[in-house]
Design an enzyme around this catalytic site. Structure first.
Site, PDB file in Angstrom:
ATOM      1  N   LEU A 131      41.307  61.941  42.707  1.00 29.45           N
ATOM      2  CA  LEU A 131      40.036  62.670  42.655  1.00 29.45           C
ATOM      3  C   LEU A 131      39.671  63.229  44.028  1.00 29.45           C
ATOM      4  O   LEU A 131      39.966  62.613  45.054  1.00 29.45           O
ATOM      5  CB  LEU A 131      38.941  61.732  42.151  1.00 29.45           C
ATOM      6  CG  LEU A 131      39.178  61.242  40.710  1.00 29.45           C
ATOM      7  CD1 LEU A 131      38.349  60.001  40.416  1.00 29.45           C
ATOM      8  CD2 LEU A 131      38.892  62.351  39.705  1.00 29.45           C
ATOM      9  N   ASN A 168      37.033  51.518  39.374  1.00 28.13           N
ATOM     10  CA  ASN A 168      38.421  51.716  38.956  1.00 28.13           C
ATOM     11  C   ASN A 168      39.091  50.353  38.791  1.00 28.13           C
ATOM     12  O   ASN A 168      38.721  49.399  39.464  1.00 28.13           O
ATOM     13  CB  ASN A 168      39.159  52.507  40.059  1.00 28.13           C
ATOM     14  CG  ASN A 168      40.625  52.739  39.737  1.00 28.13           C
ATOM     15  OD1 ASN A 168      40.969  53.190  38.639  1.00 28.13           O
ATOM     16  ND2 ASN A 168      41.509  52.428  40.682  1.00 28.13           N
ATOM     17  N   HIS A 183      42.858  48.696  39.220  1.00 25.91           N
ATOM     18  CA  HIS A 183      44.169  48.983  39.801  1.00 25.91           C
ATOM     19  C   HIS A 183      45.074  47.779  39.567  1.00 25.91           C
ATOM     20  O   HIS A 183      44.654  46.637  39.801  1.00 25.91           O
ATOM     21  CB  HIS A 183      44.037  49.267  41.300  1.00 25.91           C
ATOM     22  CG  HIS A 183      45.345  49.644  41.927  1.00 25.91           C
ATOM     23  ND1 HIS A 183      45.901  50.899  41.770  1.00 25.91           N
ATOM     24  CD2 HIS A 183      46.220  48.929  42.661  1.00 25.91           C
ATOM     25  CE1 HIS A 183      47.071  50.928  42.392  1.00 25.91           C
ATOM     26  NE2 HIS A 183      47.282  49.752  42.944  1.00 25.91           N
ATOM     27  N   THR A 194      36.176  54.853  46.556  1.00 24.97           N
ATOM     28  CA  THR A 194      35.812  55.622  47.741  1.00 24.97           C
ATOM     29  C   THR A 194      36.858  56.724  47.912  1.00 24.97           C
ATOM     30  O   THR A 194      37.850  56.751  47.171  1.00 24.97           O
ATOM     31  CB  THR A 194      35.766  54.721  48.996  1.00 24.97           C
ATOM     32  OG1 THR A 194      37.039  54.065  49.118  1.00 24.97           O
ATOM     33  CG2 THR A 194      34.669  53.681  48.902  1.00 24.97           C
ATOM     34  N   GLU A 201      39.239  57.306  49.868  1.00 23.77           N
ATOM     35  CA  GLU A 201      40.628  56.922  50.125  1.00 23.77           C
ATOM     36  C   GLU A 201      41.227  56.275  48.869  1.00 23.77           C
ATOM     37  O   GLU A 201      40.577  55.420  48.239  1.00 23.77           O
ATOM     38  CB  GLU A 201      40.676  55.926  51.288  1.00 23.77           C
ATOM     39  CG  GLU A 201      42.027  55.879  51.958  1.00 23.77           C
ATOM     40  CD  GLU A 201      42.034  54.905  53.139  1.00 23.77           C
ATOM     41  OE1 GLU A 201      43.108  54.407  53.477  1.00 23.77           O
ATOM     42  OE2 GLU A 201      40.953  54.641  53.691  1.00 23.77           O
ATOM     43  N   ASP A 251      42.700  54.145  46.049  1.00 28.21           N
ATOM     44  CA  ASP A 251      42.806  52.711  45.760  1.00 28.21           C
ATOM     45  C   ASP A 251      42.207  51.834  46.858  1.00 28.21           C
ATOM     46  O   ASP A 251      42.724  50.746  47.169  1.00 28.21           O
ATOM     47  CB  ASP A 251      44.263  52.314  45.478  1.00 28.21           C
ATOM     48  CG  ASP A 251      44.819  53.035  44.263  1.00 28.21           C
ATOM     49  OD1 ASP A 251      44.036  53.324  43.346  1.00 28.21           O
ATOM     50  OD2 ASP A 251      46.020  53.333  44.238  1.00 28.21           O
ATOM     51  N   GLN A 295      45.014  39.901  32.128  1.00 25.32           N
ATOM     52  CA  GLN A 295      43.916  39.622  33.066  1.00 25.32           C
ATOM     53  C   GLN A 295      43.030  40.854  33.267  1.00 25.32           C
ATOM     54  O   GLN A 295      41.815  40.720  33.457  1.00 25.32           O
ATOM     55  CB  GLN A 295      44.477  39.138  34.408  1.00 25.32           C
ATOM     56  CG  GLN A 295      45.306  37.865  34.281  1.00 25.32           C
ATOM     57  CD  GLN A 295      44.572  36.762  33.538  1.00 25.32           C
ATOM     58  OE1 GLN A 295      43.380  36.568  33.719  1.00 25.32           O
ATOM     59  NE2 GLN A 295      45.290  36.053  32.677  1.00 25.32           N
ATOM     60  N   GLU A 296      43.614  42.041  33.220  1.00 26.39           N
ATOM     61  CA  GLU A 296      42.792  43.256  33.342  1.00 26.39           C
ATOM     62  C   GLU A 296      41.742  43.287  32.242  1.00 26.39           C
ATOM     63  O   GLU A 296      40.581  43.629  32.479  1.00 26.39           O
ATOM     64  CB  GLU A 296      43.685  44.511  33.260  1.00 26.39           C
ATOM     65  CG  GLU A 296      44.642  44.620  34.419  1.00 26.39           C
ATOM     66  CD  GLU A 296      45.197  46.024  34.606  1.00 26.39           C
ATOM     67  OE1 GLU A 296      45.633  46.642  33.607  1.00 26.39           O
ATOM     68  OE2 GLU A 296      45.204  46.502  35.752  1.00 26.39           O
TER      69      GLU A 296
END
Ligand code: GAR
Length: 213
Positions: free
Chosen positions: A90, A104, A106, A138, A140, A142, A170-171
């Site tokens: 993005l 997000n 990851h 943010t 930057e 990940d 786990q996600e």
């Protein structure tokens, strides 16, 4: 009632976990995909959630796509925008527009293994623990304040698929948990570090027992 827009690019199992969690005080206003073929769109539609496709291939550049995407998102006046397997980088303008309300998931223990192919790279690196992270986005890639992480062991004989499957379990636990905390107004960011008021787990860490793995 907090309004949530979820962005996906594919299967959408994390989006599904958030929808199924039926978080009190939260309403999933829309699921938006950058790919018309994203499997998760059918699940969302079958749960009477508005779906939309903003196909990135139809735009000349990243900025034009992000502008159209933001317009589609903002029609739902979201309190929170959730990247659930949204596989687009993005622009800084987009990220700034949603600062503090864009999260997000990851598939690694950030800040290790930013970017793609995280499970393969974890195996190649020989790490003994791996996992997943939910964080504020943010500019930057990940990076950004970490809300919650889950740790899984790396087992002898794991291949990429086995490790990915263990992480995915786990996600599906931590992502709805992070959304719940935010909806409850318990997450704050101080000096770039996220804090969760009254969280039962130190620093928002879920470390499953081996049987869970
Ligand atoms: C998840 O494992 C998520 O962590 C990852 O994509 C998968 C999406 O699965 N996200 C990224 O790699 C973002 N850089 P899903 O479509 O079934 O939720």
């Amino acid at each position: 009632m907090k309004s949530i827009v979820i962005l996906i690019s594919g299967r959408g199992s994390n989006m599904e976990a958030i929808v199924r969690a039926a978080i009190p005080g939260a309403r999933i206003a829309a699921v938006i995909s950058n790919r018309p073929t994203a499997g998760g769109l059918a699940f969302a539609a079958s749960h009477s959630i508005a779906t939309e496709v903003v196909d990135h291939t139809a735009f000349a550049d990243r900025a034009a796509f992000d502008t159209a995407l933001a317009e589609a998102i903002d029609r739902h006046t979201p309190d929170l925008v959730v990247l659930a397997g949204f596989m687009r980088v993005l622009t800084a303008d987009f990220v700034r527009h949603y600062e503090g309300r864009l999260i997000n998931i990851h598939p690694s223990l950030l800040p290790s293994f930013t970017g793609l192919h995280t499970h393969r790279r974890a195996l190649e690196a020989g790490v003994r623990v791996h996992g997943t992270t939910v964080h504020f986005v943010t500019a930057e890639l990940d990076c950004g304040p970490i809300i919650i992480q889950a740790v899984v062991p790396v087992m002898d004989g794991d291949d990429e698929a086995a490790l990915a499957a263990r992480v995915l379990v786990q996600e599906h636990r931590i992502f709805p948990q992070a959304v719940r905390w935010i909806v409850e107004g318990r997450v704050s960011v101080v000096d770039g570090v996220a804090r969760v008021a009254g969280a039962s787990m130190p620093a928002g860490l879920i470390s499953p027992l081996p049987e869970d793995a």
